[in-house]
Design a protein around this motif. Structure first.
Motif, PDB file in Angstrom:
ATOM      1  N   THR A  48       0.840  -1.209   0.000  1.00 11.27           N
ATOM      2  CA  THR A  48       0.000   0.000   0.000  1.00 11.27           C
ATOM      3  C   THR A  48       0.873   1.256   0.000  1.00 11.27           C
ATOM      4  N   LEU A  49       1.921   1.235   0.811  1.00 10.00           N
ATOM      5  CA  LEU A  49       2.815   2.391   0.870  1.00 10.00           C
ATOM      6  C   LEU A  49       3.476   2.652  -0.487  1.00 10.00           C
ATOM      7  N   LEU A  50       3.877   1.596  -1.178  1.00  9.35           N
ATOM      8  CA  LEU A  50       4.487   1.773  -2.503  1.00  9.35           C
ATOM      9  C   LEU A  50       3.475   2.323  -3.507  1.00  9.35           C
ATOM     10  N   LEU A  51       2.242   1.808  -3.450  1.00  7.95           N
ATOM     11  CA  LEU A  51       1.214   2.303  -4.379  1.00  7.95           C
ATOM     12  C   LEU A  51       0.954   3.791  -4.155  1.00  7.95           C
ATOM     13  N   LEU A  52       1.002   4.219  -2.897  1.00  9.36           N
ATOM     14  CA  LEU A  52       0.825   5.637  -2.575  1.00  9.36           C
ATOM     15  C   LEU A  52       1.988   6.457  -3.135  1.00  9.36           C
ATOM     16  N   ALA A  53       3.217   5.927  -2.964  1.00  9.95           N
ATOM     17  CA  ALA A  53       4.401   6.654  -3.448  1.00  9.95           C
ATOM     18  C   ALA A  53       4.412   6.737  -4.968  1.00  9.95           C
ATOM     19  N   ALA A  54       3.885   5.688  -5.612  1.00 10.62           N
ATOM     20  CA  ALA A  54       3.882   5.638  -7.080  1.00 10.62           C
ATOM     21  C   ALA A  54       2.779   6.491  -7.693  1.00 10.62           C
ATOM     22  N   GLY A  55       1.890   7.046  -6.861  1.00  8.42           N
ATOM     23  CA  GLY A  55       0.778   7.809  -7.411  1.00  8.42           C
ATOM     24  C   GLY A  55      -0.301   6.920  -7.990  1.00  8.42           C
ATOM     25  N   LEU A  56      -0.273   5.639  -7.649  1.00  8.02           N
ATOM     26  CA  LEU A  56      -1.289   4.707  -8.153  1.00  8.02           C
ATOM     27  C   LEU A  56      -2.501   4.669  -7.241  1.00  8.02           C
ATOM     28  N   MET A  57      -2.384   5.290  -6.073  1.00  6.16           N
ATOM     29  CA  MET A  57      -3.471   5.298  -5.099  1.00  6.16           C
ATOM     30  C   MET A  57      -3.358   6.610  -4.327  1.00  6.16           C
ATOM     31  N   ALA A  58      -4.495   7.183  -3.993  1.00  5.75           N
ATOM     32  CA  ALA A  58      -4.458   8.449  -3.258  1.00  5.75           C
ATOM     33  C   ALA A  58      -4.577   8.178  -1.759  1.00  5.75           C
ATOM     34  N   ARG A  83       3.711   8.786 -13.039  1.00  5.48           N
ATOM     35  CA  ARG A  83       3.727   7.326 -12.921  1.00  5.48           C
ATOM     36  C   ARG A  83       4.514   6.656 -14.040  1.00  5.48           C
ATOM     37  N   LEU A  84       4.296   7.128 -15.261  1.00  2.00           N
ATOM     38  CA  LEU A  84       4.917   6.474 -16.417  1.00  2.00           C
ATOM     39  C   LEU A  84       6.340   6.960 -16.665  1.00  2.00           C
ATOM     40  N   GLY A  85       6.557   8.242 -16.408  1.00  2.00           N
ATOM     41  CA  GLY A  85       7.835   8.834 -16.810  1.00  2.00           C
ATOM     42  C   GLY A  85       8.854   8.900 -15.690  1.00  2.00           C
TER      43      GLY A  85
END
Ligand SMILES: Nc1ncnc2c1ncn2[C@@H]1O[C@H](COP(=O)(O)OP(=O)(O)O)[C@@H](O)[C@H]1O
Ligand SMILES: [Mg+2]
Length: 234
Positions: A48-58, A83-85
């Motif tokens: 969850t923490l990684l998804l937050l850092a990646a901008g994949l989850m708010a 996310r992509l760049g």
């Protein structure tokens, strides 16, 4: 500041009548050139923490900043560009196309970077060589070993030359020799390219390769075990 900064970030899931505090008020700063380990048991909130850092989850509350830009305040297009760049995300399951070559699997994100196919191939070939797959470039992924597949996934995460590296238990499927090679590679890439990296793991041996360690437990960073592990790390 440059790098990744999490300020009092929280993300809760509702599971039936239960509220799961997956990430519960985490503050963490990562600067360029350091690989930081995030150690914690299964269910402690690492992914969850990684998804937050990646901008994949708010986050439900708190702020995630990259190079002082608030990801939560970005518009959809800007966040997609982040996310992509800017983010290279190495996940535990590789999601590779089995029949396609190592090259085609690794370059799949590159059309978004505005390169010609020739440029994309040249750049991806360079990254496959860098991760030790120079002799496997045209091999279908289904004929590669687990360690080689993980390297393809790492090359795929790196071809866009990310400015932040996130790795979610990247060695979960590998034997210990391959594990050490992959972790050394991730650390060297962060150091060479002056990119911050966050390596999530529940394997204490992986911590020998990171520059510092935080421990996550029930969605919170804890300090006791952190100190214990830091002194155990060579
Ligand atoms: N989509 C979801 N819905 C409900 N609960 C979830 C969801 N994703 C994760 N969780 C719960 O949140 C907690 C943290 O999960 P996760 O971030 O995947 O931890 P880890 O990666 O450390 O195993 C766990 O209790 C997990 O069951
Ligand atoms: Mg996980």
């Amino acid at each position: 500041m440059s790098g990744l900064e999490l300020r009092e970030v929280a993300k809760h899931y509702r599971s039936g009548s239960e509220l799961v505090r997956a990430v519960d008020g985490v503050s963490l700063t990562l600067s360029g050139g350091e690989l930081v380990g995030l150690y914690g048991p299964s269910g402690s909130g690492k992914t969850t923490l990684l998804l937050l850092a990646a901008g994949l989850m708010a986050p439900d509350s708190g702020t995630v900043l990259f190079d002082s830009r608030d990801i939560g305040k970005m518009g959809n297009r800007e966040r997609a560009r982040y996310r992509l760049g800017e983010v290279g995300f190495v996940t535990q399951s590789f999601h590779l196309m089995p029949r396609a070559s190592a090259l085609d699997n690794a370059l799949i994100k590159l059309p978004a970077a505005g390169l010609t196919l020739q440029q994309a191939r040249a750049r991806t070939t360079g990254w496959l060589e860098r991760v030790g797959l120079g002799a496997r470039i045209d091999h279908p992924v289904e004929r590669l070993s687990m360690g080689e597949r993980q390297r393809v996934a790492i090359a795929r995460a790196l071809v866009n030359e990310p400015r932040l590296l996130l790795a979610d238990e990247p060695t979960g499927n590998l034997d210990s020799l391959r594990t050490r090679e992959i972790l050394a590679l991730l650390r060297d890439i962060c150091h060479e390219r002056d990119v911050p990296g966050l390596l999530v793991t529940h394997d204490p041996e992986a911590l020998a390769f990171v520059d510092r360690v935080h421990t996550l437990r029930d969605g919170r960073l804890t300090d006791g075990l952190h100190a214990e592990l830091s002194t155990a790390t060579p």
